[in-house]
Design a protein around this motif. Structure first.
Motif, PDB file in Angstrom:
ATOM      1  N   LEU B 144       9.302  -9.339 -20.087  1.00  0.00           N
ATOM      2  CA  LEU B 144      10.116 -10.394 -19.470  1.00  0.00           C
ATOM      3  C   LEU B 144      11.461 -10.530 -20.182  1.00  0.00           C
ATOM      4  O   LEU B 144      12.503 -10.695 -19.545  1.00  0.00           O
ATOM      5  N   ALA B 145      11.400 -10.482 -21.499  1.00  0.00           N
ATOM      6  CA  ALA B 145      12.640 -10.598 -22.268  1.00  0.00           C
ATOM      7  C   ALA B 145      13.615  -9.511 -21.853  1.00  0.00           C
ATOM      8  O   ALA B 145      14.815  -9.753 -21.699  1.00  0.00           O
ATOM      9  N   LEU B 146      13.096  -8.329 -21.641  1.00  0.00           N
ATOM     10  CA  LEU B 146      13.973  -7.219 -21.233  1.00  0.00           C
ATOM     11  C   LEU B 146      14.500  -7.441 -19.814  1.00  0.00           C
ATOM     12  O   LEU B 146      15.642  -7.137 -19.503  1.00  0.00           O
ATOM     13  N   ALA B 147      13.614  -7.989 -18.960  1.00  0.00           N
ATOM     14  CA  ALA B 147      14.036  -8.210 -17.573  1.00  0.00           C
ATOM     15  C   ALA B 147      15.143  -9.257 -17.501  1.00  0.00           C
ATOM     16  O   ALA B 147      16.075  -9.134 -16.714  1.00  0.00           O
ATOM     17  N   TYR B 148      15.026 -10.265 -18.356  1.00  0.00           N
ATOM     18  CA  TYR B 148      16.011 -11.351 -18.315  1.00  0.00           C
ATOM     19  C   TYR B 148      17.196 -11.103 -19.249  1.00  0.00           C
ATOM     20  O   TYR B 148      18.136 -11.882 -19.258  1.00  0.00           O
ATOM     21  N   ALA B 149      17.128 -10.075 -20.036  1.00  0.00           N
ATOM     22  CA  ALA B 149      18.216  -9.821 -20.999  1.00  0.00           C
ATOM     23  C   ALA B 149      19.513  -9.619 -20.235  1.00  0.00           C
ATOM     24  O   ALA B 149      19.528  -8.941 -19.195  1.00  0.00           O
ATOM     25  N   PRO B 150      20.600 -10.217 -20.695  1.00  0.00           N
ATOM     26  CA  PRO B 150      21.851 -10.095 -19.938  1.00  0.00           C
ATOM     27  C   PRO B 150      22.347  -8.647 -19.867  1.00  0.00           C
ATOM     28  O   PRO B 150      23.000  -8.263 -18.916  1.00  0.00           O
ATOM     29  N   PHE B 151      22.034  -7.865 -20.849  1.00  0.00           N
ATOM     30  CA  PHE B 151      22.567  -6.500 -20.843  1.00  0.00           C
ATOM     31  C   PHE B 151      21.529  -5.547 -21.401  1.00  0.00           C
ATOM     32  O   PHE B 151      20.867  -5.850 -22.384  1.00  0.00           O
ATOM     33  N   ALA B 152      21.382  -4.440 -20.755  1.00  0.00           N
ATOM     34  CA  ALA B 152      20.410  -3.462 -21.224  1.00  0.00           C
ATOM     35  C   ALA B 152      21.140  -2.421 -22.045  1.00  0.00           C
ATOM     36  O   ALA B 152      22.209  -1.959 -21.668  1.00  0.00           O
ATOM     37  N   ALA B 153      20.564  -2.076 -23.186  1.00  0.00           N
ATOM     38  CA  ALA B 153      21.173  -1.042 -24.010  1.00  0.00           C
ATOM     39  C   ALA B 153      20.722   0.337 -23.553  1.00  0.00           C
ATOM     40  O   ALA B 153      21.050   1.337 -24.160  1.00  0.00           O
ATOM     41  N   TRP B 158      15.171  -1.130 -15.260  1.00  0.00           N
ATOM     42  CA  TRP B 158      14.105  -1.886 -15.902  1.00  0.00           C
ATOM     43  C   TRP B 158      12.736  -1.502 -15.378  1.00  0.00           C
ATOM     44  O   TRP B 158      11.789  -1.313 -16.134  1.00  0.00           O
TER      45      TRP B 158
END
Lengths: 209, 766
Positions: B144-153, B158
């Protein structure tokens, strides 16, 4: 609704591009300077955000709310409040994500140089430093009634793998940042209740350490 | 009598034919032969005879590494560095160097694209540890944290990598190099400076002298251009070829210096002492014969002749000239006919050939291929010179050779030379003994191979700087792994790397390079997939919460990445071609794991502890130093054996006087060691070798003196011989190659002392 906004962005953009072809460098530089003049930039900006993420092939948009803090020479604190509590801290040397208790993720710029580049872009975008963005992005944009929009596309292929398009809108303050990744995920962040300050409070300073 | 003369004539004709053949061979093959001159200093070093398979694998590995050339362009900011790198690339465009940056290729083909289909089996070590301990709730939170993260590195959508395992794994690939492509160049920022890397592969061997020369010229020209266009940019170079080129240049200079120096010295001394153009011509004939035979033999017997052999060979002039000098010295001012005198001199000459030849041949006992070559070169050289003396001199010697005026005092030298008479001489002997014991007590040994081959300091500093910036692994310290199949080998690597990680955490090493980083074993991939099965509950929860399409769970099933697919990819060529030795023999697979950023000796010790069945820890410098030590002991034994054998060998000829031959030589040897002790020059294998050579030459002088000939003229001959040897080896002592310097210093000391001591123990004149 989605298509509507797309048309609204794309149409002026195309119009602007046509205009650009007539006055290339003059128009570009002028726009950037006008935007910079318009924006209130200060060492510390605080505010609230609403983030809408549209992930590729997922119908439901992921909406979150929270607070943010952008401080010159320190970095960015991105505090998610709903649907769950999570803090992301960007400093020149790392990206740290925590849920308030423990660290969930940590990227070290010394180990992964890309972190430095991403942090630089995000910091520039969130602090409205359009001149810095213009160094690594090609850009286009328009200005109307004190409201401006800028669209940035990476000059470099390697960066383009992470960020497809970066869109900024605003007036005196930054109103929204939209990032479209090459993978198809779109993140739109809208800002409100921004306040400006010259310095961080002692408590804020501590959170950056 | 007649038969003997005819036999001799036949021998002389055959010898002449052989010399002509050698001359023609060298003349017509000269261009081919030049290309067969080797400049690889490491080729002189021993191969460990106990582990042939390992040596073969190492050779394959270093052959790859030897052909790499890295140029780092440093500047104040990234743009200037990139600009300078482009200038440099353009300047080297048609130099034959093959660029390996892979930036252009990588643009079209990113690791993320290549590995995406196999993502389920790819997990970083940290994520594996995490997954073992994580609860379903924690996993869900992570996704979830990754899904909601503003920016993906990560550039992966996702849904394709909800827990971010693949993204993390891709990121862990980045540990392999500190460089990141940026603006079409491989860039790195460090301590406020920007670096752009240009990585090249040579079109041929780094030890090809022609390639070295053209490359050096091109690099110098490119640097000049860069200095004009970007004066603030700095180039840091790294590559075996640079050191090899410097060594070649140095060896060529030294060969010229030593060769010309010895030759001119010899010619000058000979003209001065004999004052006869004929003598000069004849001595030159003997020297040329030696050179012809030595060169021809070396090129016929060895595939590659080392430049250092030729440098050493140049110093042999001083030894090869001895026979001719002896003959002429005996001939000086004598009324007897040349031929008669020559016949009586033959036994002495024979012995004088035998002892140094034996000394040189003992060099072939060493494991050093370079020394074997030098030994054979030397034996052939002195044999060639000797044969010409024996074959041609009886016909060519002048009837008489008047004693020149300015040589007379030399012949009287012996009358004034001190002579052992017992009595107060015991006192001197006592003092000498104390001196020798004192020196021997101070003597230290040093078997470190690095002290024998020091590169050019500037280049070494550059190499160190580049290695540090680029985080290059040490090319001489590595793990060599062996297994019966590619899969077993990869599993072996993974087991080793799991044991390397604690050392990384302790900071003993900074990282490693291994094939399995890019290609996890099938077993590891299967394991990762199996472990991810426990995430099913989290996935189901995510599906409900985020209203994911029902099909996504099915799609996640990815195939395994096989060696076949991977070996065919550009990543193999770019990242692991040197490490993956592959099927070295039928049913035998080998690969190399390189630790990086080793901190001190403890790190090496800790790494060596990880050696196991199928995992060899190789520390080449240490291994070779160990070998050097073993052979130093062996040589010491050989020296002792020689000291015991010599009296037996010489007794039939000299009877009671044998001690007069041996005592001065032994004294000279011990005194040499003592002087080295006082001067703090460590003893190593090569100094013992030099002592062995000195022993041979010293015995020669003694034999010349003891042969019941006119002492006066013999001392003249030995003086002349010794000074020529000193000239050659003395010049060798100035060599920039520490190995040759060690030979030079010891020989110079030994020969001087032998020459001083030998006449002291002469018999009284009859």
């Amino acid at each position: 609704m989605n298509t509507g906004r797309g048309v609204r962005i794309v149409f002026p953009a195309i119009f602007f591009l046509i205009a650009l072809s007539f006055y290339p460098s003059y128009a570009e530089e002028n726009l950037l300077r006008v935007v910079e003049k318009q924006l209130t930039r200060s060492p510390v900006v605080r505010g609230e955000f609403q983030q809408t993420r549209k992930l590729a092939r997922i119908r439901k948009p992921l909406i979150s709310h929270g607070r943010f803090l952008v401080a010159e020479n320190h970095g960015v604190l991105w505090e998610n409040i709903r649907p769950f509590a999570q803090v992301t801290r960007l400093t020149p040397n790392e990206i740290v994500q925590s849920d308030g208790k423990e660290t969930l993720m940590k990227l070290d710029a010394n180990k992964e140089p890309v972190v430095k580049i991403i942090n630089g872009i995000l910091f520039s975008a969130l602090s409205g430093n359009v001149a810095a963005l213009a160094q690594i992005f090609d850009y286009s944009g328009a200005m109307e009634d004190g409201k401006w929009r800028l669209e940035f596309t990476p000059k470099e292929k390697n960066l383009a793998r992470l960020i497809g398009v970066l869109r900024l809108t605003g007036g005196r303050d930054l109103a929204s940042v939209e990032m479209e990744s090459t993978a198809g995920d779109v993140t739109r962040i809208e800002f409100k209740a921004q306040t400006h300050a010259r310095e961080l409070s002692a408590e804020e300073r501590k959170r950056f350490e | 009598m007649m038969d003997e003369a005819r036999g001799h004539r036949l021998l002389a004709c055959l010898w002449l034919a052989l010399l002509l053949f050698a001359a023609l061979f060298l003349f017509f093959q000269r261009s081919v032969l030049v290309s067969r001159v080797d400049t690889d200093l490491l080729a002189l070093l021993p191969r460990d005879e106990r582990r042939p398979a390992l040596e073969k694998a190492l050779k394959a590995f270093s052959a790859q590494g030897d052909r790499q050339l890295a140029l780092l362009v440093a500047a104040e900011d990234a743009d200037s560095a990139r600009q300078a790198a482009r200038t440099l690339r353009a300047a080297l465009a048609d130099s034959g160097l093959l660029e390996q940056n892979g930036v252009t290729a990588g643009d079209a083909f990113s690791p993320a694209d290549f590995y995406l289909p196999y993502r389920q089996g790819l997990m970083s070590a940290a994520d594996r540890t995490w997954l073992l301990a994580a609860s379903a709730e924690e996993a869900q939170k992570r996704a979830l944290a990754l899904a909601y993260a503003p920016f993906a590195a990560s550039s992966v959508p996702w849904l394709a990598d909800p827990f971010g395992f693949f993204g993390d794994w891709l990121q862990s690939l980045g540990e392999a190099t500190p460089f990141r492509p940026s603006g079409g160049e491989l860039m790195l920022e460090r301590d406020g400076r920007a670096y752009a890397a240009l990585l090249y592969t040579l079109p041929g061997s780094a030890f090809d002298a022609t390639l070295q020369e053209t490359l050096t010229k091109r690099l110098d020209a490119a640097r000049t251009i860069l200095r004009q266009t970007s004066p603030q940019a700095q180039i840091i170079r790294a590559g075996v070829v640079l050191h090899a080129a410097a060594a070649t240049r140095q060896a060529q200079d030294e060969m010229r210096l030593i060769g010309l120096g010895s030759l001119l010295g010899a010619l000058f001394l000979i003209s001065f002492v004999f004052q006869s153009a004929r003598a000069l011509r004849l001595i030159a004939l003997s020297l040329i014969s030696g050179a012809l035979i030595a060169l021809t033999a070396a090129f016929l017997l060895f595939e590659r002749v080392h430049l250092i052999t030729l440098v050493f060979g140049a110093s042999l002039i001083g030894v090869a000239v001895d026979y001719a000098i002896l003959v002429f010295a005996q001939h000086l001012g004598s009324a007897e006919s040349g031929r008669e005198r020559f016949r009586r001199l033959l036994p002495t000459l024979g012995m004088a050939l035998l002892t140094p030849a034996l000394a040189y041949l003992s060099l072939t006992l060493t494991p050093f291929p370079g020394l074997k070559q030098m030994a054979i070169f030397a034996v052939c050289g002195i044999f060639g010179a000797w044969m010409s003396v024996v074959c041609f001199y009886p016909y060519l010697l002048p009837q008489t050779l008047p004693l020149p005026r300015n040589t007379r005092w030399m012949t009287r030298l012996l009358d004034h030379w001190p002579r052992w008479r017992g009595g107060r001489w015991w006192g001197i002997a006592f003092v000498l003994a104390i001196f020798i014991c004192g020196g021997l007590a101070r003597l230290r040994t040093n078997d470190d191979i690095r002290s024998l081959f020091s590169g050019t300091p500037d280049l070494m500093a550059e190499q160190r700087q580049a290695s540090e910036i680029m985080q290059l692994p040490s090319p001489a310290q590595m793990f060599l792994l062996n297994a019966a199949s590619a899969e077993d080998l990869l599993q072996q690597e993974e087991r080793l790397i799991d044991r390397l990680r604690p050392l990384m955490a302790e900071g003993k090493i900074s990282g490693f390079e291994a094939t399995s980083r890019w290609l996890p074993s099938q077993a590891r991939q299967e394991e990762n997939r199996a472990w991810q099965k426990k995430l099913a509950a989290s996935r189901a929860a995510l599906t409900r919460e985020l209203e994911l399409p029902e099909t996504w769970m099915e799609e996640a099933k990815s195939p395994l990445l096989t060696p076949e697919i991977w070996l065919d990819s550009p990543f193999f060529r770019r990242h692991a071609q040197a490490l993956w030795l592959g099927e070295t023999e039928p049913g035998k697979y080998a690969s190399i794991v390189l630790p990086k950023g080793m901190q001190g000796k403890e790190a090496a010790a800790a790494l060596s502890q990880l050696a196991d069945a199928g995992i060899d820890w190789i520390d080449q410098a240490n291994d070779i130093s160990g070998l050097m030590q073993r052979y130093r002991h062996l040589l010491l034994q050989t020296l002792f054996a020689a000291c015991l054998l010599l009296p037996l060998l010489l007794y039939p000829f000299f009877r009671r006087d044998v001690w007069r031959l041996l005592v001065p030589v032994l004294l000279a040897g011990l005194a040499t060691l003592a002087v080295m002790g006082y001067l703090d020059i460590p003893v190593q294998m090569l100094s013992l070798l030099a002592l062995l050579l000195t022993l041979g030459m010293g015995v020669d002088y003694a034999i010349f003196l003891a042969a019941r000939q006119s002492h006066a003229h013999t001392l003249l001959a030995t003086t002349l011989a010794a000074s020529l040897t000193l000239l050659s080896f003395g010049l060798l002592a100035f060599s920039a190659t520490p190995a040759l310097r060690a030979l030079g210093v010891t020989t110079t000391l030994g020969v001087t002392l032998s020459w001083l001591f030998t006449p002291v123990f002469r018999t009284t004149r009859r």
